[in-house]
Design a protein around this motif. Sequence first.
Motif, short mmCIF file in Angstrom:
data_model
loop_
_atom_site.label_atom_id
_atom_site.label_comp_id
_atom_site.label_asym_id
_atom_site.label_seq_id
_atom_site.Cartn_x
_atom_site.Cartn_y
_atom_site.Cartn_z
N ILE A 658 -3.41 0.06 8.98
CA ILE A 658 -2.54 -1.09 9.23
C ILE A 658 -1.49 -0.65 10.25
O ILE A 658 -0.67 0.23 9.95
N PRO A 659 -1.49 -1.20 11.44
CA PRO A 659 -0.58 -0.71 12.49
C PRO A 659 0.86 -1.15 12.26
O PRO A 659 1.16 -1.98 11.39
N GLY A 660 1.77 -0.60 13.06
CA GLY A 660 3.16 -0.99 13.02
C GLY A 660 3.91 -0.36 11.87
O GLY A 660 3.60 0.74 11.41
N SER A 661 4.89 -1.06 11.38
CA SER A 661 5.71 -0.59 10.27
C SER A 661 5.97 -1.76 9.34
O SER A 661 5.78 -2.93 9.71
N PRO A 662 6.37 -1.51 8.09
CA PRO A 662 6.63 -2.60 7.16
C PRO A 662 7.64 -3.60 7.73
O PRO A 662 8.68 -3.21 8.27
N GLY A 663 7.32 -4.88 7.61
CA GLY A 663 8.19 -5.92 8.14
C GLY A 663 8.53 -6.94 7.08
O GLY A 663 7.72 -7.26 6.20
N ALA A 664 9.72 -7.48 7.15
CA ALA A 664 10.18 -8.47 6.17
C ALA A 664 9.28 -9.70 6.21
O ALA A 664 8.99 -10.25 7.27
N GLY A 665 8.83 -10.12 5.01
CA GLY A 665 8.04 -11.34 4.91
C GLY A 665 6.61 -11.22 5.36
O GLY A 665 5.89 -12.23 5.40
N ASN A 666 6.14 -10.01 5.70
CA ASN A 666 4.75 -9.87 6.14
C ASN A 666 3.76 -10.04 4.99
O ASN A 666 2.61 -10.42 5.19
N LYS A 667 4.16 -9.68 3.79
CA LYS A 667 3.37 -9.90 2.56
C LYS A 667 1.96 -9.35 2.66
O LYS A 667 0.98 -10.02 2.32
N LEU A 668 1.85 -8.10 3.15
CA LEU A 668 0.55 -7.43 3.13
C LEU A 668 0.03 -7.41 1.69
O LEU A 668 0.77 -7.11 0.76
N GLY A 669 -1.24 -7.72 1.52
CA GLY A 669 -1.81 -7.81 0.18
C GLY A 669 -2.04 -9.24 -0.27
O GLY A 669 -2.65 -9.47 -1.31
N THR A 670 -1.60 -10.21 0.55
CA THR A 670 -1.86 -11.61 0.23
C THR A 670 -3.34 -11.92 0.35
O THR A 670 -3.92 -12.65 -0.46
N SER A 671 -3.98 -11.36 1.38
CA SER A 671 -5.39 -11.64 1.68
C SER A 671 -6.14 -10.32 1.75
O SER A 671 -5.91 -9.52 2.66
N ILE A 672 -7.05 -10.08 0.80
CA ILE A 672 -7.84 -8.85 0.80
C ILE A 672 -9.29 -9.17 0.44
O ILE A 672 -9.57 -10.07 -0.34
N HIS A 673 -10.17 -8.39 1.04
CA HIS A 673 -11.60 -8.51 0.72
C HIS A 673 -12.21 -7.13 0.87
O HIS A 673 -12.19 -6.54 1.96
#
Length: 732
Positions: A658-673
């Motif tokens: 996952i590129p970049g850095s943690p960002g506010a409101g990005n909510k990684l983990g909302t969509s996974i397969h």
Amino acid sequence: MSSIRRPRLAALGAVLAAGSLALSTAPAVAITGGTPVAGSDTTHAYTAQITIGAHDRGCSAVLVDAEWLLTAASCFAENPAASLAVPAGAPAKPTTAVIGLSGTQGAERRVVEIVPRTDRDVVLARLSRPVTNVTPAQLATAAPAAGAELTFAGYGRTKTVWAPLELHTGTYTLDSTAATSAGVTGQNGAAACMGDTGGPVVSGGKLVGLNSQSFQGGCLGTDETQTSTAGVIARVDDLASWIKAKAGGTRIVDFNGDAIEDIAVGDPMATVGAETTAGLVRVVHGGGKGNAEITQDLDWVPGGAEAGDHFGNHLATVDYNEDGYTDLVVSASEENVGNGVDAGFVDILFGGKNGLGSGPAARHFEQGSGNGSIGASTPETGDRMGAALDAGTTAEGKPWILIGAPGEALGSLAKAGAAFYVHGDTNVSINQDTADVPGAAEANDAFGTSVTGDANFIAIGAPGDAIGGDANAGNLAVLSHRLNADGRPSVVAGMDQDNEKINAGAEAGDKFGQALSMVAYRPSGAATATDSILAIGAPGEALAAETGAAQQAGAGNVILVHLKADGAWDYLHALNQGSATDDRSGTIEAGDYTGSSLSAVNTAPREVGSAATLKIAVGTPGEDLAGVTDAGAIHTFSLMGSAGANDLWIEAGDGDGIPGSPGAGNKLGTSIHFTPRNLYAGMPYGPAATGALHVLPFPNAVPGGTSMPATTYQPGKGGLPANGDYFGYSAR
């Protein structure tokens, strides 16, 4: 081979017995001088009769696995006299196989996938459904010695009959052996004829080869001066590991049938024309074969793009019509139907040679239209049909689709919720007023918020259900694919956290069943994947980081349950973030919402399940990282091993892909397969304004794997159109 003089080899190659039946109106036709097999003789029942196209060609084959045949590549080659090259994937022409034919009886299946060898006249052919009443042939482990007698079989023409509907056998003498082939001569006038190509050649009851080439001496249609019964067989005694690997592998998403994995990505908030939030799906074809955009404004997609439809918000894949091309199930759960605002509907978009839309016409499901329970229902405001989707095949190979409608009203009970089980040409409804379904229908139960299934069972979540007076505590129902007297899946169990087996305690706001994922697996001692593991997300669960510490509201939890073949079940353990006294990654904190999304996978479904083969990805979209809120993360675990020893934490910028850095409101983990090849991580909320989908190779997503380059799909890059809003909200 010693019995064939060099000047005649060209003639032999010119009659690669692909069994062309251009002059015949009958199916594949048998061994001249051989012996017809009596209908009661099942010795060679594993032999199959293959018909390609509208009787364009006929061949023989041999069942080597419940779902797979071995046959000759020359059966499928465009010009077998010139080249045996056959493209992998769906056959170019519709192909039918009948296995265990006796008279007019046999198991008829469609051949839906070809896996060619490049070193010999051999292909594996996958069947549309398993064959369970015929024992597959066993492969020999070495080639027989020169001089050995071999039995060969097939459905080809005889000396006098063009198209006999009976199996014939004959005897070869093995003349010589090469690396991938062997020279043979038929005894007592027996020769392989057209239509026998691909048929089994057996020594000592074990499969050693396939009929490949023949001089066809004495066969109907052969020049009378040609009397040689010599031929060539393709060796298969060294292919056991190749067959096992192919047969035991998992299916890929392949909309155009070229054996290269494709990806469908939903962007339900995308603008289509002038219609905001109408939604669309983008398809990326593997192998650099381009991209496609699917909207409701296409003439082959039902409906029309309108603001607020959210087309593409949920996706599922299955070969529903069993033709070898993956089909896409797509919902527009906020679609207005008649007077019903956000009533929702679902489509099956069929794959074909040129991808989605090049197969049969789409099948459309909306309440009040069509047959079954869906046709008998009424579209109402807020039904949100298609707010959850899953699809697959049963252990028998029968395709199914499960559709959640969590806003469905039952009588005066608003948002009680329902689900629709679609199979064959019909469908049935399931809700908490259905006989035997656990729980009682109540307003706001939201039954159908989550759905999941595998070859053994299906499960439907009702996270809004009140348990013991605790609102939104949540429960779920588990059913098998076996239909009861009402034509509905049979109820297996109901679960909530007050169940003594789970012993967690139902509490207000747990939302147990908000997310579900299920995967079939083979337990120790079983021959097949008879059992399942069900993962149940409770993202509202409050947990304490340490014994005696304060409860962290909305930390989130995942419960694992073992579903046995007979429907009995046991609690396994819970998955959550770590504390100072355990070895799990992460830290239990308020508002993490662990378990908001789940995706389980079995990387080796034919093998006994293990910590290495059974994995799950858990979404934690509320995770705060690096001083920013709701950056989100993904946590992977083993479904069988201890949590901490088998987990991996994935966040933006940590090197996993996952590129970049943690960002506010990005909510990684909302969509996974999760698949045996990749972890698909959608980031519809940013940091890219259009949304993005990151594809992490499987080793990146499990502990101990060697990191590999990840791939990012994003509007405006890699040939994708630049417009996008929530790209990556769903992916399959």
